[in-house]
Structures are given as C-alpha cells and as structure tokens.
Design a protein around this motif. Structure first.
Motif, mmCIF file in Angstrom:
data_model
loop_
_atom_site.group_PDB
_atom_site.id
_atom_site.type_symbol
_atom_site.label_atom_id
_atom_site.label_comp_id
_atom_site.label_asym_id
_atom_site.label_seq_id
_atom_site.Cartn_x
_atom_site.Cartn_y
_atom_site.Cartn_z
ATOM 1 N N THR A 47 -3.476 1.702 9.925
ATOM 2 C CA THR A 47 -4.106 0.865 8.914
ATOM 3 C C THR A 47 -5.539 1.348 8.682
ATOM 4 N N PRO A 48 -6.145 0.995 7.552
ATOM 5 C CA PRO A 48 -7.550 1.352 7.341
ATOM 6 C C PRO A 48 -8.471 0.804 8.437
ATOM 7 N N LYS A 104 -8.388 4.865 2.746
ATOM 8 C CA LYS A 104 -7.072 4.227 2.803
ATOM 9 C C LYS A 104 -5.958 5.263 2.733
ATOM 10 N N SER A 143 0.855 -1.191 0.000
ATOM 11 C CA SER A 143 0.000 0.000 0.000
ATOM 12 C C SER A 143 0.888 1.237 0.000
#
Length: 188
Positions: free
Chosen positions: A176-177, A167, A64
């Motif tokens: 984190t999401p 995100k 990510s």
C-alpha cells in the motif's frame, strides 16, 4: 532516431541496407503525459521505442490500479502478448510523462523480418530481453521483500523514480502507499 540505431546495434548490428529498410518503416509520435497507448480489449498493433519518457503497464481496478511494469527511455514497449498473438490485451499501457516514441506496425515488422538479414535475430534478442525482464520481476516478487524490491528499483532508476507517483511504485512492489511510506522512512 539515432538512439534506436545505437540500441539495435548493441543487440545485433544491422547493415546499412537493413537499417535503411527498417528505419523507413518507423514513424515518430509525440504523446502527452497520461495518454493511454493501449486499452484492455484492444489488439496491440505497434512495437514502440521510447526515445523520451516513462510508461507504465497496469490493470485498472475499482479501488486502485495494479501496476506491474515501468519502461523508460531507450527501451521497447508493447503489449507483447497481444502483439504476437493478435488477441485483445488484458491490461493497459499509459504514459507517466510526455513521451516521444518511434513506432513500427505489426505488419511492417513482419515485413522487416522477411526482407532483412538481421531482422529475425534482432526480434529474437528483443523477445529474449523482454522475457528476462519479466522473469526478473516474477522472481523478485516471490523471493524478495517489498523493501528489497523498492531498493532494487531505486538503484536501477534513481532519477527517474522521482517522476513516478508513489502510489504506482507502491502497487508495483506490492504494498500500500502507506507501507511504502514506512519503507522510505526506514531507509532514509
């Protein structure tokens, strides 16, 4: 172009001659959502004023992306370190919405600095402002919780945050999401 004139006059008023010269170097560009404005490895050649839209700064990662900045309407955007050193960028910039930019090239900006009375003062004030934004972000990362960073971002740009994927917000505040989802549940 009126919004960029107001922004600059707020920083340091430009006389008509300086404004005419500066504005003659600007060009308007309309950019679609998800457009890359600069890639890693490219040298930044433009200073842009966001007339409309939202952009993000990020480092692409395999799993990510690492988002480390957002800029909104009525703000200047550039990969500033690359722009001033003329070296390749170590990060990317992309639009999160359709955007309208007023752009000036590195060479044209240098000419504005050389040929106008107020160009250098405005350039210095913009650089100082970029430093303050960066400093505020670093201090927040070191001294505030993720929840506090989220609340700060929410207070500063409540309507615009609705347009940014969660995100990216999670990455920006360093969680984190899933953790962002828990934070949002706690505060609502």
């Amino acid at each position: 172009m009126e919004e960029i004139k107001k922004f600059i006059d707020h920083i340091h008023p430009m006389n008509t001659t300086d404004w005419d010269f500066f504005s003659s170097k600007l060009y308007r560009e309309t950019v679609k959502k998800d457009a890359t404005l600069i890639n890693i490895g490219e040298v930044e050649n433009y200073l842009s004023f966001i007339s409309e839209g939202i952009v993000r700064f990020y480092i692409p990662q395999e799993e990510s992306d690492l988002t480390f900045g957002f800029l909104f309407e009525n703000e200047f955007i550039t990969a500033y370190d690359s722009f001033i050193t003329r070296t390749p960028s170590q990060y990317q910039i992309e639009t999160l919405t359709n955007a309208t930019l007023w752009r000036i090239s590195y060479q044209d900006l240098q000419e504005v600095y050389q040929k106008t009375e107020s160009g250098n003062a405005i350039g210095r004030r913009m650089a100082e402002n970029m430093f303050l934004i960066k400093s505020k972000r670093e201090i927040a990362l070191l001294s505030k919780t993720a929840e506090e960073r989220y609340l700060d971002l929410f207070r500063e740009r409540p309507n615009l945050l609705k347009q940014i994927p969660l995100k990216y917000i999670a990455s920006y505040i360093g969680v984190t999401p899933q953790a962002l989802s828990r934070i949002r549940k706690r505060i609502t």
